[in-house]
Write an enzyme that holds these catalytic residues in place. Sequence first.
Site, PDB file in Angstrom:
ATOM      1  N   HIS A 253      37.290  41.206  42.263  1.00 45.40           N
ATOM      2  CA  HIS A 253      38.212  40.817  41.179  1.00 45.40           C
ATOM      3  C   HIS A 253      39.647  41.173  41.510  1.00 45.40           C
ATOM      4  O   HIS A 253      39.935  41.835  42.524  1.00 45.40           O
ATOM      5  CB  HIS A 253      37.774  41.400  39.835  1.00 45.40           C
ATOM      6  CG  HIS A 253      37.859  42.885  39.709  1.00 45.40           C
ATOM      7  ND1 HIS A 253      39.054  43.555  39.526  1.00 45.40           N
ATOM      8  CD2 HIS A 253      36.887  43.857  39.687  1.00 45.40           C
ATOM      9  CE1 HIS A 253      38.825  44.849  39.406  1.00 45.40           C
ATOM     10  NE2 HIS A 253      37.516  45.062  39.509  1.00 45.40           N
ATOM     11  N   CYS A 270      33.802  48.267  42.210  1.00 41.81           N
ATOM     12  CA  CYS A 270      34.106  46.887  42.589  1.00 41.81           C
ATOM     13  C   CYS A 270      34.990  46.836  43.834  1.00 41.81           C
ATOM     14  O   CYS A 270      35.563  47.836  44.260  1.00 41.81           O
ATOM     15  CB  CYS A 270      34.808  46.173  41.439  1.00 41.81           C
ATOM     16  SG  CYS A 270      33.769  45.938  39.983  1.00 41.81           S
TER      17      CYS A 270
END
Length: 424
Positions: A253, A270
Amino acid sequence: MTRTINWSKLILSLLALLLLAPAAQPRMPIVAPYQLHPLQDLKGNATQGSPEQMIVAAIDAIRDNRMADARATVDALLAKEPNYHLAYLLSADLYAMQAGQLDTMGGAAPAGTADKLEDLRREALVRIRREASPPPVTLLPAQLVSFSDKQKYAILVDAAASRLFVFQNNNGIPKYVTDHYVTVGKLGTEKVREGDQRTPLGVYFVDSHMSRPQLDKTFGAQADLYGVGAWPISYPNELDRREGKTGHGIWLHGSPAATYSRPPQASNGCVVLTNPELASVQDYLQIDVTPVVIVPKIDWLTTEQWQQRHTAALNLIDHWRQSWQALNLPNYLNYYSKGFSNSDGQNISSWTRQKTALAQARNDAQIQLSNISLFTGGKDGMLVATFDQDYRSKALDNRMRKRLYWRNEDGAWRIVWEGAAANG
């Protein structure tokens, strides 16, 4: 000549550094990447290029005592990316140097910001190393063993270098396309459980896409954490679940709007890119197709070495298939680990009984494999084979997408898990 310090700009840069800097994280000590000298009152030349090229050029200029060039480059960079924390740090240092020499990057910052400065120094070092030692694009990554016909690209994350690489399927051979700086988990890699703030190691696949409007609808104000969008990956995979690993929501992301980039270790697990670079990378992503291979470090091979590895892996899969098709039970079962399990919960004992019964019944079959992909990832270099299996016999006709996880045990590759594949 007497130098006049532009205190308003210095204060503005320091305030921006403090306000925009990420939260403090536990880190190891870092050596300062340059020695700072008093700024010269000269008109400098700004280096142009990507933000990463510009920040490294500014640091190099400071190292070479070309302070005016550094000043011009940092100013141009902040005009391009006004929320770039590391550029604000250099800007503050450069204004402070008008009053005298600094001993370390961030020497102009107020007391009490040590952890934040350490994060920025780490980012500086990671980016400097990338420019000093560019990826050896004439070599091939050992972890990308074989593409399936459908896979146009592969994503390979080198966690130690904080770099994400894009490789193209060039007639089955990985071809370097680009690479980008990324952030990984606050506590590093080898994710094991929910909330451990680590990034998983292994072979995964992009399994969906969340645009910024979707993120806003789902998360409200918290959507800004993910920047311009998110691409969830398939953690936990089949092997992760077999080994009892927990957690979810591991994504590729972007970054918050007020932050151009985050420190090398700052996410909850992430893989985080800058928003412009995520926008570029997402052009290479295919849902349920593109592999995302996360490794501690990329192993680079010559073309000849890679081809030998590629051929050996394909031969391994085909010899397994031939043993199964020929009902050569000793050879076939020798490919399975004593710790084997499958998607139906069978262990090696029940698996052996089932295959023995089939062999005794002479349930002859024709078995064909196609669209084979082979990647290695994780701490122990697990080989992940995914393929279309066409099984035809008098008793059964079956076609499925299958996955095998192979582990090297005492010099021999053996299957530790087998079952249907939902992606890849």
